[in-house]
Write an enzyme that holds these catalytic residues in place. Structure first.
Site, PDB file in Angstrom:
ATOM      1  N   HIS A  75      24.261  64.151  37.941  1.00 52.49           N
ATOM      2  CA  HIS A  75      23.793  63.328  39.064  1.00 52.49           C
ATOM      3  C   HIS A  75      23.996  64.052  40.388  1.00 52.49           C
ATOM      4  O   HIS A  75      23.105  64.067  41.244  1.00 52.49           O
ATOM      5  CB  HIS A  75      24.542  61.994  39.119  1.00 52.49           C
ATOM      6  CG  HIS A  75      23.926  60.913  38.306  1.00 52.49           C
ATOM      7  ND1 HIS A  75      22.630  60.489  38.474  1.00 52.49           N
ATOM      8  CD2 HIS A  75      24.447  60.147  37.315  1.00 52.49           C
ATOM      9  CE1 HIS A  75      22.369  59.514  37.619  1.00 52.49           C
ATOM     10  NE2 HIS A  75      23.455  59.295  36.896  1.00 52.49           N
ATOM     11  N   CYS A  81      22.170  54.901  31.767  1.00 57.31           N
ATOM     12  CA  CYS A  81      22.486  55.188  33.162  1.00 57.31           C
ATOM     13  C   CYS A  81      22.271  53.920  33.975  1.00 57.31           C
ATOM     14  O   CYS A  81      21.294  53.198  33.752  1.00 57.31           O
ATOM     15  CB  CYS A  81      21.572  56.301  33.665  1.00 57.31           C
ATOM     16  SG  CYS A  81      21.853  56.768  35.377  1.00 57.31           S
ATOM     17  N   HIS A 111      27.437  63.919  32.544  1.00 57.44           N
ATOM     18  CA  HIS A 111      26.409  63.034  33.089  1.00 57.44           C
ATOM     19  C   HIS A 111      26.590  62.884  34.608  1.00 57.44           C
ATOM     20  O   HIS A 111      25.627  63.008  35.373  1.00 57.44           O
ATOM     21  CB  HIS A 111      26.509  61.674  32.381  1.00 57.44           C
ATOM     22  CG  HIS A 111      25.553  60.643  32.849  1.00 57.44           C
ATOM     23  ND1 HIS A 111      24.479  60.231  32.089  1.00 57.44           N
ATOM     24  CD2 HIS A 111      25.511  59.902  33.982  1.00 57.44           C
ATOM     25  CE1 HIS A 111      23.820  59.283  32.742  1.00 57.44           C
ATOM     26  NE2 HIS A 111      24.429  59.067  33.901  1.00 57.44           N
ATOM     27  N   GLU A 112      27.830  62.612  35.038  1.00 61.66           N
ATOM     28  CA  GLU A 112      28.074  62.403  36.469  1.00 61.66           C
ATOM     29  C   GLU A 112      27.887  63.699  37.258  1.00 61.66           C
ATOM     30  O   GLU A 112      27.354  63.675  38.375  1.00 61.66           O
ATOM     31  CB  GLU A 112      29.463  61.806  36.702  1.00 61.66           C
ATOM     32  CG  GLU A 112      29.691  60.448  36.043  1.00 61.66           C
ATOM     33  CD  GLU A 112      28.596  59.424  36.294  1.00 61.66           C
ATOM     34  OE1 GLU A 112      27.975  59.431  37.385  1.00 61.66           O
ATOM     35  OE2 GLU A 112      28.350  58.593  35.391  1.00 61.66           O
TER      36      GLU A 112
END
Length: 186
Positions: A150, A104, A146-147
């Site tokens: 976030h 990341c 993953h995004e």
């Protein structure tokens, strides 16, 4: 972003939020204005992602708590996927669960084996407010998940447990970029 333009060429590189920054650990707000400021934000996000050699970047990683992410990521067949999603929703994450190395830009230089589905579908909008649906497989599916994490206030280390979690948190605590921001290892 104009059709056919190279993303990020008109953007400015912004500083990255690092692990421990409160903006990374709170859910982001929905985008309500699809005006020129949103297009500038996306350009800046691409410029920042490329400058940091990343494959994806969420708006909160540059301190903006809005539900937007950009990507330039290959899948497992080395097909390149480039784009952005405003107000994304992860509507499907399925297939085989694979543990693979994940890093990341908000934890520079670190990675840990993280479990993710090998297929993901995200729906949202472009900066112009047009609907978009993005299907990812393999590495690109990992990037999409993953995004989305976030934007919900999560980082990949939240998905890592046991000795892997302890190891990456120790590494974060010792990292040169850490200014006493990383949470203590559990």
């Amino acid at each position: 972003m104009r059709h056919g333009s190279i993303p990020g060429t008109r953007g400015h590189v912004r500083p990255l939020a690092l692990l421990g920054d409160p903006v990374l650990h709170a859910p982001c707000e929905e985008v309500t204005d699809h005006g020129p400021e949103l297009a500038r934000l996306v350009e800046d996000m691409f410029a920042t992602m490329y400058a940091a050699n990343g494959v994806g970047l969420a708006a909160n990683q540059i301190g903006v708590p809005l539900r937007v992410f950009v990507y330039d990521c290959p899948d497992d067949e080395d097909v390149r996927h480039v784009g952005h999603v405003v107000n994304p929703r992860l509507i499907e994450a399925d297939g085989v669960v694979l543990r693979g190395p994940e890093g990341c830009l908000s934890l520079p230089g670190l990675e840990a084996g993280t479990e993710r589905y090998d297929r993901a579908v995200v729906e949202g909008f472009t900066t112009d407010g047009e609907p978009v649906r993005v299907l990812g497989t393999g590495w690109f599916a990992r990037c999409l998940q993953h995004e989305c994490d976030h934007l919900d206030g999560g980082v990949y280390v939240d998905r890592v447990s046991g000795w892997r979690h302890r190891r990456v948190m120790r590494q974060a605590a010792r990292a040169p970029w850490n200014r006493q921001r990383a949470p203590e290892p559990r």
